[in-house]
Motif scaffolding. Structure first.
Motif, PDB file in Angstrom:
ATOM      1  N   LYS A   1      -9.455   7.798   0.042  1.00 37.64           N
ATOM      2  CA  LYS A   1     -10.681   7.523   0.805  1.00 37.64           C
ATOM      3  C   LYS A   1     -10.402   6.590   1.977  1.00 37.64           C
ATOM      4  O   LYS A   1     -11.279   6.353   2.808  1.00 37.64           O
ATOM      5  CB  LYS A   1     -11.744   6.909  -0.108  1.00 37.64           C
ATOM      6  CG  LYS A   1     -12.239   7.868  -1.178  1.00 37.64           C
ATOM      7  CD  LYS A   1     -13.314   7.220  -2.044  1.00 37.64           C
ATOM      8  CE  LYS A   1     -13.813   8.206  -3.106  1.00 37.64           C
ATOM      9  NZ  LYS A   1     -14.856   7.610  -3.969  1.00 37.64           N
ATOM     10  N   ASN A   2      -9.176   6.072   2.038  1.00 33.44           N
ATOM     11  CA  ASN A   2      -8.784   5.102   3.057  1.00 33.44           C
ATOM     12  C   ASN A   2      -8.012   5.809   4.165  1.00 33.44           C
ATOM     13  O   ASN A   2      -7.013   6.470   3.900  1.00 33.44           O
ATOM     14  CB  ASN A   2      -7.903   4.022   2.415  1.00 33.44           C
ATOM     15  CG  ASN A   2      -7.611   2.876   3.364  1.00 33.44           C
ATOM     16  OD1 ASN A   2      -7.700   3.009   4.588  1.00 33.44           O
ATOM     17  ND2 ASN A   2      -7.259   1.730   2.789  1.00 33.44           N
TER      18      ASN A   2
ATOM     19  N   GLN B   1      -6.241   7.892  -9.859  1.00 33.30           N
ATOM     20  CA  GLN B   1      -6.046   6.674  -9.081  1.00 33.30           C
ATOM     21  C   GLN B   1      -5.857   6.984  -7.591  1.00 33.30           C
ATOM     22  O   GLN B   1      -6.362   6.273  -6.723  1.00 33.30           O
ATOM     23  CB  GLN B   1      -4.846   5.895  -9.628  1.00 33.30           C
ATOM     24  CG  GLN B   1      -4.727   4.468  -9.074  1.00 33.30           C
ATOM     25  CD  GLN B   1      -3.639   3.676  -9.779  1.00 33.30           C
ATOM     26  OE1 GLN B   1      -3.065   4.115 -10.781  1.00 33.30           O
ATOM     27  NE2 GLN B   1      -3.336   2.485  -9.237  1.00 33.30           N
TER      28      GLN B   1
ATOM     29  N   ASP C   1     -11.927  14.228  -2.363  1.00 28.47           N
ATOM     30  CA  ASP C   1     -12.511  12.943  -2.728  1.00 28.47           C
ATOM     31  C   ASP C   1     -13.781  13.092  -3.552  1.00 28.47           C
ATOM     32  O   ASP C   1     -14.223  12.161  -4.190  1.00 28.47           O
ATOM     33  CB  ASP C   1     -12.873  12.148  -1.459  1.00 28.47           C
ATOM     34  CG  ASP C   1     -11.625  11.786  -0.680  1.00 28.47           C
ATOM     35  OD1 ASP C   1     -10.550  11.758  -1.293  1.00 28.47           O
ATOM     36  OD2 ASP C   1     -11.744  11.541   0.529  1.00 28.47           O
TER      37      ASP C   1
ATOM     38  N   CYS D   1      -4.190   5.942   4.409  1.00 29.15           N
ATOM     39  CA  CYS D   1      -3.327   6.785   3.576  1.00 29.15           C
ATOM     40  C   CYS D   1      -2.571   7.800   4.426  1.00 29.15           C
ATOM     41  O   CYS D   1      -1.470   8.227   4.054  1.00 29.15           O
ATOM     42  CB  CYS D   1      -4.132   7.476   2.480  1.00 29.15           C
ATOM     43  SG  CYS D   1      -5.157   8.855   3.052  1.00 29.15           S
TER      44      CYS D   1
ATOM     45  N   PHE E   1       0.840  -1.203   0.000  1.00 34.96           N
ATOM     46  CA  PHE E   1       0.000   0.000   0.000  1.00 34.96           C
ATOM     47  C   PHE E   1       0.878   1.256   0.000  1.00 34.96           C
ATOM     48  O   PHE E   1       0.660   2.205  -0.770  1.00 34.96           O
ATOM     49  CB  PHE E   1      -0.918  -0.023   1.218  1.00 34.96           C
ATOM     50  CG  PHE E   1      -1.901   1.116   1.275  1.00 34.96           C
ATOM     51  CD1 PHE E   1      -3.154   1.015   0.674  1.00 34.96           C
ATOM     52  CD2 PHE E   1      -1.589   2.304   1.940  1.00 34.96           C
ATOM     53  CE1 PHE E   1      -4.065   2.066   0.729  1.00 34.96           C
ATOM     54  CE2 PHE E   1      -2.492   3.355   1.998  1.00 34.96           C
ATOM     55  CZ  PHE E   1      -3.739   3.234   1.390  1.00 34.96           C
TER      56      PHE E   1
ATOM     57  N   ILE F   1      -9.272   7.729  -6.053  1.00 36.48           N
ATOM     58  CA  ILE F   1     -10.214   6.597  -6.008  1.00 36.48           C
ATOM     59  C   ILE F   1      -9.722   5.487  -5.078  1.00 36.48           C
ATOM     60  O   ILE F   1     -10.483   4.927  -4.274  1.00 36.48           O
ATOM     61  CB  ILE F   1     -10.439   6.048  -7.434  1.00 36.48           C
ATOM     62  CG1 ILE F   1     -11.150   7.107  -8.296  1.00 36.48           C
ATOM     63  CG2 ILE F   1     -11.256   4.764  -7.399  1.00 36.48           C
ATOM     64  CD1 ILE F   1     -11.212   6.767  -9.767  1.00 36.48           C
ATOM     65  N   GLU F   2      -8.422   5.153  -5.132  1.00 36.42           N
ATOM     66  CA  GLU F   2      -7.911   3.970  -4.449  1.00 36.42           C
ATOM     67  C   GLU F   2      -7.238   4.261  -3.104  1.00 36.42           C
ATOM     68  O   GLU F   2      -7.095   3.347  -2.283  1.00 36.42           O
ATOM     69  CB  GLU F   2      -6.910   3.225  -5.353  1.00 36.42           C
ATOM     70  CG  GLU F   2      -7.530   2.711  -6.635  1.00 36.42           C
ATOM     71  CD  GLU F   2      -6.530   1.946  -7.503  1.00 36.42           C
ATOM     72  OE1 GLU F   2      -5.412   1.646  -7.003  1.00 36.42           O
ATOM     73  OE2 GLU F   2      -6.847   1.666  -8.668  1.00 36.42           O
ATOM     74  N   TYR F   3      -6.795   5.498  -2.861  1.00 39.17           N
ATOM     75  CA  TYR F   3      -6.000   5.766  -1.669  1.00 39.17           C
ATOM     76  C   TYR F   3      -6.621   6.796  -0.733  1.00 39.17           C
ATOM     77  O   TYR F   3      -6.686   6.591   0.488  1.00 39.17           O
ATOM     78  CB  TYR F   3      -4.586   6.218  -2.069  1.00 39.17           C
ATOM     79  CG  TYR F   3      -3.743   5.085  -2.615  1.00 39.17           C
ATOM     80  CD1 TYR F   3      -2.950   4.309  -1.770  1.00 39.17           C
ATOM     81  CD2 TYR F   3      -3.753   4.787  -3.965  1.00 39.17           C
ATOM     82  CE1 TYR F   3      -2.183   3.260  -2.264  1.00 39.17           C
ATOM     83  CE2 TYR F   3      -3.003   3.739  -4.477  1.00 39.17           C
ATOM     84  CZ  TYR F   3      -2.218   2.978  -3.627  1.00 39.17           C
ATOM     85  OH  TYR F   3      -1.458   1.936  -4.102  1.00 39.17           O
TER      86      TYR F   3
END
Length: 1029
Positions: A37-38, A30, A587, A41, A5, A33-35
């Motif tokens: 929102k987590n 990317q 986001d 990160c 990650f 979308i992929e990082y």
């Protein structure tokens, strides 16, 4: 933490630093979308900040980490376990201090936690320069206000850091941040901050001396922030700062700025500032008119001083400097003196008027100077004088245009011969200047331009089909402006053959994608509507829609932000000079699938730069709407609703020029709509006796409410002045029905302006209990005068019912009649009171004595403009007061007598005073003829006729003549030949309208009576045409 990650996030951040826009777009999408929102990160970004070998990646990680922590009020951050959050907070200070790249450390902004403040203190006193440099700037965050005193103590030492200028500069920048958290009530914090100001100014000087231009500009930004803050932090050190800034400007390193107006005025700094600016005005000017230079900056500041300060503080000092510099053998000094004179005229024109006999010799010498740059600068000064002191310049035409002094045609012939040839042969930039000059010549000569109209049009028509950009666009626009001026000069019949084709060219200009050409087309539409009136109506369906479209368009980045893509954001990341001016992508996804932007972090200089050309276009469009309605009347009715709604929307626009135009046009529409309603004449009074048509009432409701709301937040004096003048004109047109339900609010506006407490008059450095200074800028006097016009319109509308309000307004207005006040203030105060008396009539009676005392003083004023208004006022008071003032007639007549001693060559102000004196004497005669020594008064009164300048005073003059013919005709017999000559003069159809229809009809009836008694005498006087014979 999953190493895959972290590595994936690192790779995408590295990809985001690429200059390949496709890679940038893909990486940014990317990441979002992929990082981002987590919650993980944030931990990953902290790890990258600690370990990445790439400085650009660490910088970007710091920016993104700060954003993720703050995102959605910290929601993502709070999703991390407590122990992880604590670990990040423990590691972050260590990471920051370990970072060798200052741009990376400045990117990280730690949040607030208990351990942070001790760490900041420790770092500020660290032996390592890098630690001190970082912490003093970036750790000033919200929540530490209660600790400001401890910061001040720390920064006092850091301002004297012995090792590093960078630490000292960063300390000043940190203080600039702190200043924004200090409230006006925080007296101790203000005092502590002010104690540090000398050191801050000293460090600014050190940065300049060391050649650190980037640091110096950062510090200038700090002081600019301090200047615009409402908290009076700079107060005690304004003089020191002004002195330093001028010294910096004199060193020609950086552009000088000026401190706050009130401090310059209260501490009388204008003279010292001008002394510092004058050497800068002598520096060379750049060849490109769009380029800036120190000399132009200095001239802008002189202009600012002249327009914002009392002329008594500016022009005497400037005049001494101009004399000194113009006597220099150095042509650069003489050029600077002339340019300084030119820019000062706008703000000091009234003050300069009595001094023009001393200024003209300098102008004449400048026009004959052996150096071309001095002559050119003198021409610039002359153009300013002609704009603001037209009458004085007309009297000097032999100097300004040194050829035959006979008639304007001879000037015009030479001008046209010299300029017309250049339209064929000169470069395009010269053609543009020449075309503008031809428009000016037509405006000045009016119908005398007729012989030159057709050949000039033949030459200019070629310019109206140019389609190129840049210089061609400018030439086409100037040509369109000139053609409009030609139409006004030669009139509707002569211009009609060109009308349709010129409208076609104007419509094409709208479609060419140029704000400048749209502006010129809109101006042209307004001119054509004024010239052709209702004949312009067929074009309305084609003209109004683009005007409304212009009013609705965005001009400062709304579109940019709405359409900003991932690519744009990535480019901003790569090109930002620091992480704080990079674009932050959130986001949230917009309707097009693109990540949205956090507007507060957009670089305002890059992203929200105002397109001034479009703003000016909208200003012209708004102004034109009112012109079209007034000119085309009923034909415009289908467009009233959409236009009124759009103009009301523009009242909240950020640009004051648009607000002013919208205000003027909206009220113009209300007045025109009322005229078209065919309403009967209104009656004065607080109760509306003549109700409005429902449609008129609705338009007033939709217009007046947003106008009054705009005032509450309006901070620009010209807009408030326009509002007051527009309201006054509309009230005088529509009467009490316009102000029904809004009287208190409108009165409040006038009271606030007269008390100098309106928002636009506020000075944060001035104590609320402190009286506004009596000596004020000439523009301030314009605002006061406009409020006076508003008050007099209320008196006109309310009539006798204004008596109660007069007790409030009388002291507010009369205070502006003092010797210490400017001529404009004194004149408008007396004129305003005169108009109020005309409106409230007999209800002025209780105030007769104080008003009479004031008007006596004004009659002996040294300025004829004030004397003129005093004559008008005293005549109206005698006419309307129910107190018999005939015992004072001899005193009044004695005071009026000197005003009749004029010669035809005297200035118009003196001639105007004489006309108003004649009106005042006439009112005395009408009110109580027996109290006037006619044998002494009539030779002077009739000898002053016909009136030359103020034809409105013909009304009381002829009323007095008619009154005497009815009641005491024997008194007029010795003056019959003089009177008949006056009658012939005012009835001459080839001259201007002088007496109005009602007086004219009564005069013709009198001539008929006199003709029956002595037809030969009437025929000899050339009046037979008016006898009906």
């Amino acid at each position: 933490m999953d190493p895959n990650f972290v590595q994936g996030l690192h790779n995408l951040l590295l990809q985001s630093t690429s200059n390949d826009t496709n890679q940038l777009k893909a990486a940014t999408a990317q990441l979002n979308i992929e990082y981002y929102k987590n919650p993980a990160c944030i931990s990953a970004l902290a790890q990258i900040l600690a370990s990445s070998p790439e400085s650009a990646v660490r910088q970007l990680a710091a920016v993104e980490m700060r954003k993720r922590v703050a995102q959605k009020s910290g929601d993502l951050w709070m999703q991390l376990p407590q122990d992880v959050r604590s670990q990040i907070k423990d590691q972050l200070p260590v990471l920051i201090l370990a970072e060798q790249d200052s741009s990376d450390t400045s990117a990280a902004r730690p949040g607030t936690w208990p351990q942070l403040l001790p760490w900041l203190h420790q770092s500020c006193t660290s032996a390592q320069v890098a630690h001190r440099d970082f912490t003093v700037l970036e750790s000033i965050v919200e929540g530490f206000q209660e600790h400001l005193q401890s910061f001040f103590k720390l920064f006092e030492g850091l301002l004297n850091d012995p090792e590093s200028i960078a630490v000292r500069i960063t300390t000043v920048r940190a203080l600039g941040v702190i200043a924004q958290y200090i409230d006006s009530d925080d007296k101790a914090d203000i005092k502590s901050f002010q104690a540090l100001l000398p050191g801050m100014i000293r460090i600014l000087g050190q940065s300049i001396e060391s050649g650190d231009e980037a640091g110096a500009r950062q510090l200038f930004d700090v002081f600019e922030t301090l200047l615009i803050l409402e908290v009076p932090i700079l107060g005690p050190h304004i003089a020191e700062l002004a002195s330093f800034l001028l010294q910096a400007g004199g060193n020609r390193t950086l552009e000088p700025e000026i401190p706050k107006k009130s401090k310059i005025q209260s501490q009388a700094l204008a003279g010292a500032i001008l002394e510092g600016l004058m050497p800068i005005t002598t520096e060379p000017e750049p060849t490109d008119s769009d380029d800036d230079a120190p000399c132009r900056s200095a001239l802008r500041i002189i202009d600012g001083l002249a327009t914002n300060l009392p002329p008594t503080q500016v022009f005497p000092a400037l005049r001494t400097l101009i004399s000194q510099y113009f006597s220099s053998p150095d042509a650069n000094n003489r050029r600077g003196a002339m340019l300084a004179l030119g820019v000062a005229v706008e703000g000091c024109s009234e003050f300069m008027t009595p001094l023009m006999s001393h200024i003209w010799p300098v102008i004449e010498a400048g026009l004959q100077d052996g150096d071309n740059s001095v002559r050119k600068a003198t021409c610039v000064a002359v153009s300013c004088l002609c704009e603001w002191l037209e009458e004085e310049c007309v009297a000097k035409h032999a100097v300004l245009v040194p050829i035959s002094q006979d008639v304007i045609e001879q000037y015009l012939q030479l001008i046209m011969e010299q300029l017309a040839g250049l339209l064929d042969t000169a470069p395009i930039t010269v053609k543009t200047v020449v075309t503008g000059a031809l428009g000016s010549a037509a405006h000045a000569s009016k119908e005398k331009f007729l012989p030159y109209f057709q050949p000039t049009m033949n030459k200019l028509q070629h310019f109206l089909v140019l389609t190129g950009e840049g210089e061609e666009t400018e030439l086409r626009g100037i040509a369109m402006d000139a053609v409009g001026t030609f139409a006004e000069a030669v009139g509707v019949d002569v211009f009609r053959p060109y009308f349709a084709d010129m409208m076609k060219q104007a419509f094409q200009g709208i479609e060419m994608g140029s704000a400048r050409l749209r502006e010129c087309s809109f101006l042209f539409f307004g001119v054509m509507a004024r010239v052709f009136g209702e004949e312009f109506a067929p074009y309305l369906p084609s003209v109004v829609p683009p005007l409304l479209q212009s009013c609705k368009q965005a001009e400062h980045g709304e579109d940019n932000v709405a359409t900003f893509s991932n690519t744009d954001a990535a480019v901003a990341f790569a090109s930002g000079s620091s992480p704080t001016n990079a674009i932050s992508v959130t986001d949230d996804i917009d309707v097009n699938g693109n990540p949205q932007l956090e507007i507060e972090d957009v670089d305002l200089d890059k992203m929200l730069e105002v397109n001034s050309a479009i703003a000016v276009e909208k200003e012209i469009a708004a102004d034109t709407i009112g012109t079209l309605f007034a000119a085309t009347r009923d034909h415009f009715l289908p467009f009233v609703e959409p236009c009124a709604l759009e103009l009301a929307n523009l009242l909240t626009h950020y640009y004051e020029g648009i607000r002013k135009s919208a205000t003027d046009s909206l009220l113009e529409m209300v007045r025109t709509f009322y005229e078209l309603s065919g309403a009967p004449e209104w009656a004065p009074g607080a109760t509306v006796a003549v109700p409005l048509e429902q449609s008129v009432k609705e338009l007033i409701g939709h217009s007046l409410k947003p106008l009054l709301e705009m005032y509450e937040t309006e901070d620009h004096k010209t807009v408030v002045a326009s509002l007051c003048l527009g309201l006054a004109e509309t009230i005088n047109k529509i009467g009490p029905a316009f102000i029904e339900g809004h009287l208190d609010v409108i009165c409040s506006i006038a009271v606030q302006v007269l008390e100098q407490k309106a928002l636009c008059q506020q000075d944060p450095d001035q104590d609320e209990t402190e009286e506004a200074p009596e000596d004020q800028a000439e523009y301030d006097s314009v605002l006061i005068s406009s409020a006076g016009d508003l008050v007099s319109s209320l008196a006109n509308a309310l009539g006798n019912d204004f008596a109660q309000a007069f007790s409030t307004f009388f002291p507010l207005i009369s205070k502006y009649y003092k010797k210490s006040r400017s001529m404009s203030d004194r004149s408008s105060a007396i004129g305003c009171l005169a108009e109020i008396i005309a409106g409230m009539k007999a209800s002025v009676t209780p105030s007769t004595e104080p008003l009479m005392d004031l008007f006596y003083r004004a009659l002996s004023d040294p300025e004829p403009e004030v004397q003129s208004n005093a004559c008008f006022a005293i005549g109206l008071l005698v006419e309307h007061s129910e107190i018999d003032l005939s015992p004072q007639y001899m005193h009044v007549l004695t005071a009026l007598r000197p005003l009749f001693n004029v010669s035809p060559t005297d200035p118009s102000a003196k001639l105007n005073a004489k006309d108003n004196a004649a009106g005042a004497v006439s009112r005395l005669i009408i009110r109580n003829t027996a109290a006037v020594p006619l044998d002494q008064v009539l030779p002077v009164l009739i000898g002053s006729l016909p009136l030359k300048t103020d034809y409105l005073e013909n009304r009381p003059v002829f009323r007095a003549i008619f009154h005497l013919f009815r009641t005491n005709p024997q008194s007029l017999l010795p003056f019959m030949d003089q009177l008949l000559a006056v009658f012939a003069h005012v009835l001459d159809p080839s001259g201007p309208e002088q007496i109005g229809d009602e007086t004219g009809a009564e005069l013709i009836a009198l001539i008929g009576i006199l003709n029956a008694e002595d037809p030969g005498r009437i025929q000899a006087a050339g009046l037979s045409a008016f006898t009906g014979a």
